[in-house]
Each structure stands twice: as C-alpha cells, then as structure tokens.
Design a protein around this motif. Structure first.
Motif, PDB file in Angstrom:
ATOM      1  N   GLU A 194      -2.363   4.268  -6.830  1.00  0.00           N
ATOM      2  CA  GLU A 194      -2.452   5.266  -5.749  1.00  0.00           C
ATOM      3  C   GLU A 194      -3.426   4.819  -4.662  1.00  0.00           C
ATOM      4  O   GLU A 194      -3.146   4.956  -3.473  1.00  0.00           O
ATOM      5  CB  GLU A 194      -2.874   6.630  -6.301  1.00  0.00           C
ATOM      6  CG  GLU A 194      -1.753   7.387  -6.966  1.00  0.00           C
ATOM      7  CD  GLU A 194      -0.569   7.598  -6.031  1.00  0.00           C
ATOM      8  OE1 GLU A 194      -0.750   8.062  -4.896  1.00  0.00           O
ATOM      9  OE2 GLU A 194       0.569   7.291  -6.460  1.00  0.00           O
ATOM     10  N   ILE A 195      -4.579   4.292  -5.071  1.00  0.00           N
ATOM     11  CA  ILE A 195      -5.571   3.791  -4.104  1.00  0.00           C
ATOM     12  C   ILE A 195      -4.960   2.671  -3.274  1.00  0.00           C
ATOM     13  O   ILE A 195      -5.083   2.642  -2.048  1.00  0.00           O
ATOM     14  CB  ILE A 195      -6.847   3.304  -4.834  1.00  0.00           C
ATOM     15  CG1 ILE A 195      -7.593   4.494  -5.444  1.00  0.00           C
ATOM     16  CG2 ILE A 195      -7.748   2.515  -3.886  1.00  0.00           C
ATOM     17  CD1 ILE A 195      -8.697   4.110  -6.414  1.00  0.00           C
ATOM     18  N   ALA A 196      -4.278   1.753  -3.945  1.00  0.00           N
ATOM     19  CA  ALA A 196      -3.662   0.613  -3.251  1.00  0.00           C
ATOM     20  C   ALA A 196      -2.558   1.078  -2.305  1.00  0.00           C
ATOM     21  O   ALA A 196      -2.447   0.578  -1.178  1.00  0.00           O
ATOM     22  CB  ALA A 196      -3.122  -0.386  -4.271  1.00  0.00           C
ATOM     23  N   ARG A 197      -1.749   2.032  -2.710  1.00  0.00           N
ATOM     24  CA  ARG A 197      -0.661   2.525  -1.844  1.00  0.00           C
ATOM     25  C   ARG A 197      -1.227   3.225  -0.596  1.00  0.00           C
ATOM     26  O   ARG A 197      -0.681   3.112   0.486  1.00  0.00           O
ATOM     27  CB  ARG A 197       0.267   3.459  -2.614  1.00  0.00           C
ATOM     28  CG  ARG A 197       1.047   2.737  -3.711  1.00  0.00           C
ATOM     29  CD  ARG A 197       2.453   3.214  -3.868  1.00  0.00           C
ATOM     30  NE  ARG A 197       3.086   2.687  -5.059  1.00  0.00           N
ATOM     31  CZ  ARG A 197       3.640   1.477  -5.160  1.00  0.00           C
ATOM     32  NH1 ARG A 197       3.624   0.659  -4.145  1.00  0.00           N
ATOM     33  NH2 ARG A 197       4.194   1.082  -6.291  1.00  0.00           N
ATOM     34  N   GLU A 198      -2.317   3.947  -0.771  1.00  0.00           N
ATOM     35  CA  GLU A 198      -2.964   4.607   0.373  1.00  0.00           C
ATOM     36  C   GLU A 198      -3.515   3.554   1.345  1.00  0.00           C
ATOM     37  O   GLU A 198      -3.398   3.697   2.562  1.00  0.00           O
ATOM     38  CB  GLU A 198      -4.090   5.527  -0.127  1.00  0.00           C
ATOM     39  CG  GLU A 198      -4.587   6.498   0.898  1.00  0.00           C
ATOM     40  CD  GLU A 198      -3.521   7.432   1.450  1.00  0.00           C
ATOM     41  OE1 GLU A 198      -3.589   7.727   2.674  1.00  0.00           O
ATOM     42  OE2 GLU A 198      -2.617   7.866   0.709  1.00  0.00           O
TER      43      GLU A 198
END
Length: 145
Positions: free
Chosen positions: A14-18
């Motif tokens: 999720e952090i990477a996608r954001e």
C-alpha cells in the motif's frame, strides 16, 4: 530471502502504491506542460526514483533482487510509452475535438491545445502508474520466492 507477515507485506504494498500514484501524478503534470521532451526526461527520472523508493520500502537493494533485467525493461518501456503516448494523444485529441466541433462550429486553437496537453498528461499518468505497479509486483514476486 526476507520474511514478511502477510499483513506487513500488504502494508508495504500500500505504501509503495501510494508512492507510485504521487509520482505518476507529477509525471502527468509534466507531460501536460507544453515543453518539448520534458515528459520523457521526467518519466525516466521518476521511474528511477520509483524503483529505488519501492526497493527501499521493501528493504531490498537492486543487487538482492534476482533478474534485474526488470529495470532495463522498464526503461525501454518508458521510451516506448512516450511514443505510444504521443500516438494515443493524437488520435484521442482528434476524436475529442470532433465531439467539441459538433457542439461549436469550430473549436479554437486554445481549446485544441488544452485538449492535447490534457490527453498527454492523462496518458503519461496511466503509463507511469502501470510501470510503477509492475515494479511493485515484480519485487513482491521476488520476495515470495
């Protein structure tokens, strides 16, 4: 290689996608600006940053990830997508301008330029997001091996 709980891995994804989303927005804005070759230079810069930052989120280095050809493939895709973006932009701009011209007799040059730059920005955003998401999937796949 690395052991992550499913929850921890999902949080990192999720952090990477954001992160990818934010860079893709910046890429889209750069592509929408009427500066020649700005979008290509920006895409290469952001994709390099995205790869490094994604690797950092997962706590891996390029050397630790097997089959680093993914990075070279990504750079080739950026060059290719820039050309594809121009082609898609031309065709979709013509279609949009046709619709506008049916409502008005003839769209102004300003409207034409705004539509063209907006389409360029949208195409760049979606392509950068796709390339970034692909790198996330690649890293996760390598981590699960």
């Amino acid at each position: 290689m690395y052991e992550f709980s499913e929850q921890s891995l999902n949080e990192k994804i999720e952090i990477a996608r954001e992160l990818v989303k934010k860079k893709a927005i910046k890429s889209g804005i750069a592509a929408a600006l009427p500066v020649p070759l700005l979008d290509l230079g920006t895409d290469v810069k952001y994709m390099t940053e995205i790869e490094d930052e994604i690797n950092e989120v997962f706590g891996v280095t390029k050397e630790e990830i097997e089959n680093n050809a993914d990075s070279i493939k990504t750079r080739i895709m950026i060059m290719f997508s820039s050309g594809v973006g121009d082609v898609v932009s031309k065709f979709s701009t013509k279609a949009i301008l046709k619709v506008i011209s049916k409502k008005n007799n003839k769209p102004s040059l300003a409207v034409s330029k705004i539509v063209t730059h907006s389409v360029n920005g949208a195409v760049s955003y979606f392509l950068m997001k796709k390339l970034g998401d692909n790198h996330i999937d690649f890293v996760v796949q390598q981590l699960k091996k």
